[in-house]
Motif scaffolding. Structure first.
Motif, PDB file in Angstrom:
ATOM      1  N   VAL A 121       0.910  -1.045  -0.108  1.00  0.00           N
ATOM      2  CA  VAL A 121      -0.038  -0.022  -0.111  1.00  0.00           C
ATOM      3  C   VAL A 121       0.615   1.347  -0.099  1.00  0.00           C
ATOM      4  N   THR A 146       0.868   5.383   0.313  1.00  0.00           N
ATOM      5  CA  THR A 146      -0.080   6.812   0.509  1.00  0.00           C
ATOM      6  C   THR A 146       0.994   7.731   0.140  1.00  0.00           C
ATOM      7  N   ASP A 176       1.016  11.896   0.846  1.00  0.00           N
ATOM      8  CA  ASP A 176       0.790  12.798   2.054  1.00  0.00           C
ATOM      9  C   ASP A 176      -0.533  14.136   1.519  1.00  0.00           C
ATOM     10  N   HIS A 187      -6.418   8.756   0.409  1.00  0.00           N
ATOM     11  CA  HIS A 187      -6.474   7.771  -0.854  1.00  0.00           C
ATOM     12  C   HIS A 187      -5.239   7.049  -0.688  1.00  0.00           C
ATOM     13  N   GLN A 188      -5.470   5.636  -0.760  1.00  0.00           N
ATOM     14  CA  GLN A 188      -4.459   4.771  -0.646  1.00  0.00           C
ATOM     15  C   GLN A 188      -4.196   4.107  -2.106  1.00  0.00           C
ATOM     16  N   LYS A 235      -2.929   1.052  -4.326  1.00  0.00           N
ATOM     17  CA  LYS A 235      -2.889  -0.332  -4.305  1.00  0.00           C
ATOM     18  C   LYS A 235      -2.596  -0.986  -5.742  1.00  0.00           C
ATOM     19  N   ASN A 293      -0.749   5.137 -10.185  1.00  0.00           N
ATOM     20  CA  ASN A 293      -0.561   3.832  -9.760  1.00  0.00           C
ATOM     21  C   ASN A 293       0.766   3.186 -10.213  1.00  0.00           C
ATOM     22  N   ALA A 339       3.385   4.381  -7.830  1.00  0.00           N
ATOM     23  CA  ALA A 339       3.350   3.644  -6.723  1.00  0.00           C
ATOM     24  C   ALA A 339       3.848   2.352  -7.044  1.00  0.00           C
ATOM     25  N   CYS A 347       6.762   0.295  -5.235  1.00  0.00           N
ATOM     26  CA  CYS A 347       6.826  -1.362  -4.573  1.00  0.00           C
ATOM     27  C   CYS A 347       7.602  -2.323  -5.269  1.00  0.00           C
ATOM     28  N   ASN A 405       3.689  -3.566   7.842  1.00  0.00           N
ATOM     29  CA  ASN A 405       2.145  -3.727   8.086  1.00  0.00           C
ATOM     30  C   ASN A 405       2.015  -4.163   9.439  1.00  0.00           C
ATOM     31  N   CYS A 419       3.678   0.966   2.585  1.00  0.00           N
ATOM     32  CA  CYS A 419       3.623  -0.093   3.594  1.00  0.00           C
ATOM     33  C   CYS A 419       3.852  -1.332   2.996  1.00  0.00           C
TER      34      CYS A 419
END
Length: 256
Positions: free
Chosen positions: A132, A134, A136, A141-142, A144, A184, A187, A191, A214, A227
């Motif tokens: 996940v 995020t 700031d 909104h997260q 994924k 996305n 993100a 990841c 987590n 996360c």
């Protein structure tokens, strides 16, 4: 039983190591994360290049936010600048996936050309679907980016589909170069990087990027917060990279 040998370019939580402090075995060596910076685990020059490129992409995103407010209402916004960022972030995601597969000796049957279904195989090793991210300035909104892989069965990633649509036919599919797909994709890039270098994300000169597990309730103050997945004891690494005799643990290949 925890995993006694790390896999090439695959991060896992290290049993006995706390993110906030170094844990020591009684009368023994430290549970340190030195393996993450070792060429035996991952080519450090290549990793440095991947990190640098990701930093430049994030810098480009910050420039976009001088003109487009990061808000759900602006998810459909698309532009040439967002198109550029979507292509850069998505191709870097591909480069990271290919590097992981290559490092572990994966060979695709047939023509050998990798595609998203090959990249999906990394999910089982890294739990990408549990990440996940995020931002700031997007407090409610997260992101994924791999959530649709959480069933263990391949499913197309919407942002990656959007990237392919606009890449192959920009004039017809320009709307897929949207802020939502860009966020996305970036993100997803963060990841897949974390899935390789783990806690070293905090030391990789990422301005405003922090990581947490987590299973922890740890306060952070950063622009992006990654996360990471929670690992069971059996899924964790359990080794001392440099034991008292200076002998390193062998790195093994993951079977995809």
């Amino acid at each position: 039983m925890p995993i006694p040998n790390p896999y090439h370019r695959i991060w896992r939580a290290l049993k006995g190591h706390d993110w906030s402090q170094i844990m020591w075995e009684e009368d023994g060596p430290a549970r340190k994360l030195d393996y993450l910076s070792d060429n035996g685990f991952a080519d450090q020059n290549e990793m440095s290049s991947l990190v640098t490129t990701a930093r430049l992409i994030i810098r480009g995103l910050y420039e976009v936010f001088n003109y487009v407010e990061p808000d759900n209402a602006n998810f459909p916004v698309y532009s040439h600048r967002l198109y550029e960022l979507l292509l850069r972030a998505s191709t870097e995601f591909e480069a990271n996936c290919k590097g992981i597969l290559d490092a572990n000796g994966y060979v695709r049957p047939g023509d050998g050309n990798l595609n998203i279904q090959d990249y999906f195989k990394i999910e089982a090793a890294t739990k990408l679907s549990e990440y996940v991210v995020t931002f700031d300035r997007w407090p409610i909104h997260q992101f994924k980016p791999f959530a649709c892989w959480n069933s263990g069965v391949f499913a197309p990633l919407p942002w990656y589909q959007g990237y392919n649509n606009v890449k192959h036919s920009r004039y017809v599919n320009f709307q897929y170069a949207s802020l939502e797909n860009v966020m996305n994709a970036i993100a997803g890039l963060l990841c897949i990087l974390h899935a390789q270098i783990g806690e070293n994300m905090d030391n990789a000169c990422f301005e405003g990027v922090a990581t947490q597990q987590n299973s922890q309730d740890k306060g952070v103050n950063s622009t992006f917060i990654i996360c990471a997945p929670a690992f069971t004891d059996a899924e964790m690494y359990d080794f001392i990279w440099d034991d008292s005799k200076g002998v390193k643990v062998a790195v093994q290949s993951y079977t995809f």
